[in-house]
Motif scaffolding. Structure first.
Motif, PDB file in Angstrom:
ATOM      1  N   LEU A  62       0.799  -1.223   0.000  1.00 37.20           N
ATOM      2  CA  LEU A  62       0.000   0.000   0.000  1.00 37.20           C
ATOM      3  C   LEU A  62       0.832   1.273   0.000  1.00 37.20           C
ATOM      4  CD1 LEU A  62      -2.796  -1.063   2.532  1.00 37.20           C
ATOM      5  CD2 LEU A  62      -2.882  -1.102   0.030  1.00 37.20           C
ATOM      6  N   THR A  63       2.152   1.133   0.024  1.00 38.54           N
ATOM      7  CA  THR A  63       3.014   2.307   0.036  1.00 38.54           C
ATOM      8  C   THR A  63       4.286   1.988  -0.737  1.00 38.54           C
ATOM      9  OG1 THR A  63       4.160   3.909   1.464  1.00 38.54           O
ATOM     10  CG2 THR A  63       4.157   1.631   2.180  1.00 38.54           C
ATOM     11  N   PRO A  64       4.966   2.978  -1.292  1.00 38.10           N
ATOM     12  CA  PRO A  64       6.260   2.685  -1.924  1.00 38.10           C
ATOM     13  C   PRO A  64       7.233   2.097  -0.904  1.00 38.10           C
ATOM     14  CG  PRO A  64       5.473   4.848  -2.608  1.00 38.10           C
ATOM     15  CD  PRO A  64       4.555   4.393  -1.511  1.00 38.10           C
ATOM     16  N   PRO A  78       9.162   1.450   4.223  1.00 37.78           N
ATOM     17  CA  PRO A  78       8.302   2.376   3.489  1.00 37.78           C
ATOM     18  C   PRO A  78       9.025   3.688   3.186  1.00 37.78           C
ATOM     19  CG  PRO A  78       7.196   1.505   5.453  1.00 37.78           C
ATOM     20  CD  PRO A  78       8.643   1.149   5.571  1.00 37.78           C
ATOM     21  N   THR A  80       8.173   7.597   0.727  1.00 33.22           N
ATOM     22  CA  THR A  80       7.105   8.359   0.094  1.00 33.22           C
ATOM     23  C   THR A  80       7.192   8.237  -1.426  1.00 33.22           C
ATOM     24  OG1 THR A  80       8.402  10.391  -0.092  1.00 33.22           O
ATOM     25  CG2 THR A  80       7.205  10.020   1.985  1.00 33.22           C
ATOM     26  N   TRP A  81       6.110   8.584  -2.095  1.00 28.64           N
ATOM     27  CA  TRP A  81       6.129   8.616  -3.556  1.00 28.64           C
ATOM     28  C   TRP A  81       7.156   9.631  -4.054  1.00 28.64           C
ATOM     29  CZ3 TRP A  81       4.504   6.026  -7.725  1.00 28.64           C
ATOM     30  CH2 TRP A  81       3.564   5.014  -7.554  1.00 28.64           C
ATOM     31  N   PRO A 448       3.447   0.706  -5.248  1.00 32.20           N
ATOM     32  CA  PRO A 448       2.174   0.005  -5.040  1.00 32.20           C
ATOM     33  C   PRO A 448       1.212   0.216  -6.210  1.00 32.20           C
ATOM     34  CG  PRO A 448       2.213   2.019  -3.744  1.00 32.20           C
ATOM     35  CD  PRO A 448       3.568   1.903  -4.383  1.00 32.20           C
ATOM     36  N   GLY A 478      -4.883   2.712  -0.120  1.00 30.30           N
ATOM     37  CA  GLY A 478      -3.630   3.274   0.370  1.00 30.30           C
ATOM     38  C   GLY A 478      -3.037   4.283  -0.589  1.00 30.30           C
ATOM     39  N   GLN A 479      -1.780   4.090  -0.929  1.00 26.69           N
ATOM     40  CA  GLN A 479      -1.090   4.969  -1.874  1.00 26.69           C
ATOM     41  C   GLN A 479      -0.895   4.301  -3.235  1.00 26.69           C
ATOM     42  OE1 GLN A 479       2.445   6.940  -0.190  1.00 26.69           O
ATOM     43  NE2 GLN A 479       1.714   6.372   1.861  1.00 26.69           N
ATOM     44  N   CYS A 480      -1.715   3.292  -3.521  1.00 30.93           N
ATOM     45  CA  CYS A 480      -1.603   2.576  -4.795  1.00 30.93           C
ATOM     46  C   CYS A 480      -1.975   3.492  -5.955  1.00 30.93           C
ATOM     47  CB  CYS A 480      -2.516   1.352  -4.798  1.00 30.93           C
ATOM     48  SG  CYS A 480      -2.101   0.131  -3.532  1.00 30.93           S
TER      49      CYS A 480
END
Length: 702
Positions: A62-64, A78, A80-81, A448, A478-480
């Motif tokens: 769900l996160t990079p 984890p 951030t993008w 993700p 999430g951050q997908c």
């Protein structure tokens, strides 16, 4: 308040089924088949019946993530993008400066079978001038062989098989790969019409056919030639039709004399009397159809195998009758949209011009031209990915890998070489994924990925005359992010200012529909409304009497080929005694759905299927732990003894995770990276192995 929305199955199947997604606006609650779908009529496979289990899985990424352990160890933290995009773009720019685009390789295949999300990465990597990938992992030899005989002529849509009076299923596990054809088979059998299966492994389909003909893998061409010998010899070939509509028939007929059923018996393992009876039954039918799978094309002689079977489909003039002819290749649908508006091949020219300008500018400043960069290199064939990743040659060295919609650590031949390449400390690998797959474990950065219900797209069914659109049902978890949105982020980080990367995926779909191709040229306003709102339409079946070849005829003899005259050709083979073939699983699809324990649990342990005589010769009983081996690897399986595989065959259903039960390799470790005779395609059904009982003390966990 729950409501439903139409969507489309994105996976590697000829159907592109329509789905009804139930959602509360935030989560996917359930899916069921869309009864309005013009082909599927609400029928969907067991894999998609609980799609929400995958979408809502607690195991989703769900996160990079950034790797902190050794490659393959699967330890990540984890990020951030913004951090991920900055690092990816920084590494890409560094490699582009030092070695050019040839050192960066994108890898994708059939993780999503759509237009926008599957193909949009082409634009990004064309803009970069990256190395290109030849995507011939599945049925490219089959498609090329069909085209060599029929050109752009559309074959039968499976819905047309209802009019067939005899169906010959050739190398196709219909239950696993063409579930929507199963009701058609049941219907024609109820009507008293015969269904005959020609296969090397009939485990799943034997119960649904009137007769099973088991043959040795890679000998399909010999069987087809012997059948045509009988048809010609006994006056069952429609010579008037062939003389008028088939180029080279007379010359080809003269070669058939030596291809007797007795000759074919020694090659195929099929008794001569069975070959004669099959040819006579086929020749006596008014509108016989051959439904062919892709397995026979995955051989060193795969193109010739398919070419001969396609020619056989025309030998009785069946193409002139409703329901007669060939099914299983290009049904003649589309093109529906201009995919170049997504892939942007023009970006590659722009990238090369920019690269050359930069070199000239450096040269003017006294910097020598990079000796490792000598123009655009040959594409990498996905079947030889392991060799490419392990290549040390200057100028051919891959320094960065970007994987999406694919799991090459598990699904590409010569698995050992692929894993060795992925383990290179100097290879910068980015994987855009939903779960911690075997390939993702070797990534430096994991991004993700979204599911189909979390993005917008359009779909052309590659086995039927249907086209559809599907809009986002729920926001990505999430951050997908979808492929489209991911490449937009990376394009911005790379400094690409092209307007193309400013659009949303909804903008792209709108643009595609605003520039329709020939397949949508005559659709009704009602169909246009379906596409604008989201849904699937059916388009007309091909005209099977109009041959879209250069000569306007069926090309039995094709002078453009290396072998103009069709003939028997042997496959690669090998010194070991058993032919290894990979067969589809009813419970998984390639490496998709390995996250679903409800499916993998029903599938059970990794098995190798052996004929009772082959098992007895080796002292192997049903359920024994065995080793399958050749010059590439040794892999453990549990033996299943069954008379539904041909003598001399070792058949392995499905693929299994590298990490499951501590195993390190699976069936693809036993497949050579050799290519087929046409289209440089996979030969994963053209390998030889031996099988023995596993040594004492082996762990029996698979």
């Amino acid at each position: 308040m729950a409501y439903t929305q139409k969507t489309i199955c994105p996976y590697d199947c000829p159907a592109a089924c329509g789905l009804l997604a139930e959602t509360d606006g935030t989560r996917l609650l359930a899916v069921r088949g869309d009864k309005d779908h013009p082909m599927a009529k609400g029928l969907i496979c067991r894999k998609m019946q609980s799609y929400e289990k995958s979408v809502n899985s607690p195991d989703r990424i769900l996160t990079p993530l950034k790797r902190v352990g050794e490659k393959g160890e699967g330890r990540f933290v984890p990020i951030t993008w913004e951090e991920a995009a900055k690092e990816i773009a920084g590494r890409f720019r560094e490699i582009l400066k030092e070695d050019g685009g040839n050192a960066i390789l994108p890898v994708y295949f059939s993780g999503v079978m759509s237009v926008i999300q599957r193909r949009c990465g082409d634009a990004f990597f064309n803009r970069m001038g990256a190395r290109q990938l030849e995507k011939t992992l599945c049925s490219s030899a089959k498609g090329a062989a069909y085209k060599s005989v029929m050109g752009d002529t559309g074959c039968l849509d499976p819905r047309e098989l209802k009019d067939s009076d005899f169906i010959l299923i050739w190398g196709s596990n219909v239950k696993a790969t063409r579930i929507h054809t199963m009701p058609v088979l049941s219907r024609v059998r109820r009507e008293g019409k015969r269904v005959v299966l020609v296969e090397s492994c009939a485990l799943d389909m034997a119960d649904y056919c009137d007769q099973v003909v088991l043959l040795k893998p890679g000998t399909d061409g010999a069987l087809a030639l012997a059948m045509m010998h009988v048809l010609a010899e006994e006056g069952l070939a429609d010579e008037e039709y062939l003389e008028k509509h088939a180029a080279g028939y007379g010359d080809f007929k003269e070669t058939l004399g030596t291809y007797t059923p007795e000759w074919a018996r020694e090659i195929t393992g099929v008794p001569a009397e069975i070959i004669r009876a099959l040819a006579r039954e086929y020749g006596a039918a008014d509108a016989p159809a051959i439904l062919m799978g892709s397995g026979p094309s995955r051989q060193g002689n795969g193109g010739m195998n398919v070419r001969l079977v396609v020619i056989l489909s025309a030998f009785t003039g069946a193409w002139n009758k409703p329901g007669g002819g060939f099914c299983g290749s290009n049904p003649g649908a589309g093109p529906y949209v201009d995919e170049a508006r997504v892939t942007r091949p023009d970006f590659r020219t722009k990238a090369r011009m920019e690269e050359r300008r930069q070199k000239l500018a450096l040269a003017e400043k006294g910097f020598p031209e990079n000796e490792g960069e000598k123009g655009e290199r040959e594409p990498v064939n996905i079947n030889q990915l392991g060799q490419a990743l392990c290549c040390e040659e200057k100028g051919n060295r891959i320094r960065a890998l970007y994987v999406y919609g694919s799991n090459p650590a598990l699904t590409v031949s010569d698995q050992s070489a692929v894993l060795k390449g992925l383990s290179r400390p100097d290879l910068f690998t980015v994987v855009h994924e939903r779960f911690m797959t075997d390939t993702a474990r070797y990534g430096d950065i994991i991004l993700p990925a979204a599911f189909s219900v979390e993005q917008t797209d359009c779909y052309k069914a590659y086995g039927y005359c249907t086209f559809g659109t599907a809009y986002r049902v729920v926001k990505p978890a999430g951050q997908c992010k979808s492929n489209w949105d991911t490449f937009r982020i990376l394009a911005e980080a790379m400094g690409y200012e092209d307007e193309y990367f400013d659009r949303t995926e909804e903008d792209v779909l709108k643009d595609l529909l605003a520039h329709p191709a020939s397949g949508l040229s005559d659709i009704s306003q009602e169909d246009w409304q379906v596409l604008k709102e989201g849904g699937v339409i059916s388009t007309p079946f091909a005209d099977h009497k109009k041959f879209l070849t250069k000569s306007g005829k069926i090309q039995i003899v094709n002078e453009s080929l290396a072998d103009p005259m069709p003939c028997y050709m042997e496959n690669h083979g090998g010194p070991e005694p058993l032919s290894l073939i990979s067969v589809p699983s009813l419970y998984t699809l390639n490496s998709t759905f390995l996250d679903r324990e409800d499916l993998t649990g029903r599938r059970g342990a990794a098995q190798v299927l052996l004929h009772p005589d082959d098992g007895a010769e080796r002292g192997i009983r049903d359920g024994d732990l065995v080793e399958v081996f050749n010059d590439l690897a040794r892999v453990r399986f549990k033996a299943r003894i069954t008379d539904r595989v041909a003598r001399g065959v070792a058949a392995v259903p499905g693929v299994f995770r590298q990490t499951a039960g501590g195993r390190s390799l699976h069936v693809n470790a036993l497949h050579h990276a050799r290519l087929s005779d046409m289209a440089e395609a996979t030969t994963l059904n053209d390998n030889r192995v031996e099988v023995c009982r596993a040594p004492a003390g082996y762990c029996d966990s698979l």
